[in-house]
Scaffold this active site. Structure first.
Site, mmCIF file in Angstrom:
data_model
loop_
_atom_site.group_PDB
_atom_site.id
_atom_site.type_symbol
_atom_site.label_atom_id
_atom_site.label_comp_id
_atom_site.label_asym_id
_atom_site.label_seq_id
_atom_site.Cartn_x
_atom_site.Cartn_y
_atom_site.Cartn_z
ATOM 1 N N HIS A 110 0.911 -1.083 0.034
ATOM 2 C CA HIS A 110 0.093 -0.103 0.078
ATOM 3 C C HIS A 110 0.784 1.226 -0.048
ATOM 4 O O HIS A 110 0.322 2.479 0.139
ATOM 5 C CB HIS A 110 -1.077 -0.004 1.085
ATOM 6 C CG HIS A 110 -1.740 -1.088 1.179
ATOM 7 N ND1 HIS A 110 -3.206 -1.082 0.876
ATOM 8 C CD2 HIS A 110 -1.713 -2.490 1.684
ATOM 9 C CE1 HIS A 110 -3.692 -2.173 0.942
ATOM 10 N NE2 HIS A 110 -2.800 -3.243 1.349
ATOM 11 N N HIS B 154 -7.984 -7.388 0.564
ATOM 12 C CA HIS B 154 -7.770 -6.377 1.424
ATOM 13 C C HIS B 154 -9.005 -5.906 2.439
ATOM 14 O O HIS B 154 -8.996 -5.842 3.686
ATOM 15 C CB HIS B 154 -7.460 -4.809 0.865
ATOM 16 C CG HIS B 154 -6.993 -3.834 1.427
ATOM 17 N ND1 HIS B 154 -6.162 -3.949 2.726
ATOM 18 C CD2 HIS B 154 -7.246 -2.427 1.679
ATOM 19 C CE1 HIS B 154 -6.023 -2.889 3.388
ATOM 20 N NE2 HIS B 154 -6.787 -1.863 2.731
#
Length: 216
Positions: free
Chosen positions: A56, A66
């Site tokens: 990220h 995620h």
């Protein structure tokens, strides 16, 4: 040939920030680090490096994994959403949440399948939790217009202190893809070709991308 020398139709906008140990990250996330495992020398013909970082850091594509336990990993997502016609919309001064009214001026006769929203006057170089995110209703509205990928120039589609991640859950429900941490400082509003392919990272919850735009 430099970017300045290229005809307007050939210009490429690099909308990815530099990834470095100074890259702003969510508190507790893994920063970027590089170490050398081999260096050029009489006994070694190459330089070799090893990286550690959260996927990220910098411009990245969240994978459904995620925000959904049974979601696809970065290696499993279809690539179609990350490549094709895209509209950049400016929503400067939108405040904490990007609302539908901040985007309506740029809808025209309809939206392409990819929409990137510029919220920042200038890309942030240090972590700042007071960034703009998407209102969940805006995510749903964009999906209803046929949009398949949304993006923005801040760290997340949800506020930094959100525990329910309502906009991420809208992505899951509506099967949208997302790009975060883009740099749109110099990109005029308008239509482009987006190229921002995630890496084929087995089991990863996200992937770095080298996101670029080309004028249509």
């Amino acid at each position: 040939m430099t970017i300045a020398d290229k005809p307007p139709g050939q210009r490429i906008w690099d909308i990815s920030p530099l990834v470095s140990p100074q890259s702003p990250i969510f508190p507790g996330d893994e920063p970027y680090a590089l170490r050398w495992t081999a260096r050029l020398s009489p006994a070694c013909p190459v330089n070799l490096s090893a990286l550690t970082m959260s996927p990220h850091v910098g411009a990245h594509a969240d994978a459904p994994l995620h925000y959904a336990a049974d979601g696809a990993s970065a290696a499993e997502v279809d690539l179609d959403a990350y490549l094709g016609p895209c509209r950049v919309i400016h929503a400067l001064g939108c405040g904490p949440l990007i609302q539908i009214e901040h985007l309506q001026h740029a809808v025209g006769a309809g939206l392409p399948a990819r929409v990137l929203v510029r919220c920042n006057e200038k890309a942030k170089e240090v972590w700042d939790p007071d960034f703009s995110a998407y209102a969940p209703a805006t995510v749903a509205w964009l999906a209803a217009q046929g949009v398949r990928l949304i993006g923005l120039d801040t760290p997340s589609v949800d506020p930094a202190d959100s525990k329910s991640l309502d906009s991420h859950q809208q992505l899951r429900t509506l099967d949208l893809r997302v790009l975060e941490n883009l740099v749109l400082d110099d990109v005029p509003e308008g239509d482009y070709e987006l190229i921002a392919l995630p890496l084929k990272l087995a089991g990863a919850c996200a992937s770095p991308v080298r996101a670029v735009l080309r004028k249509l």
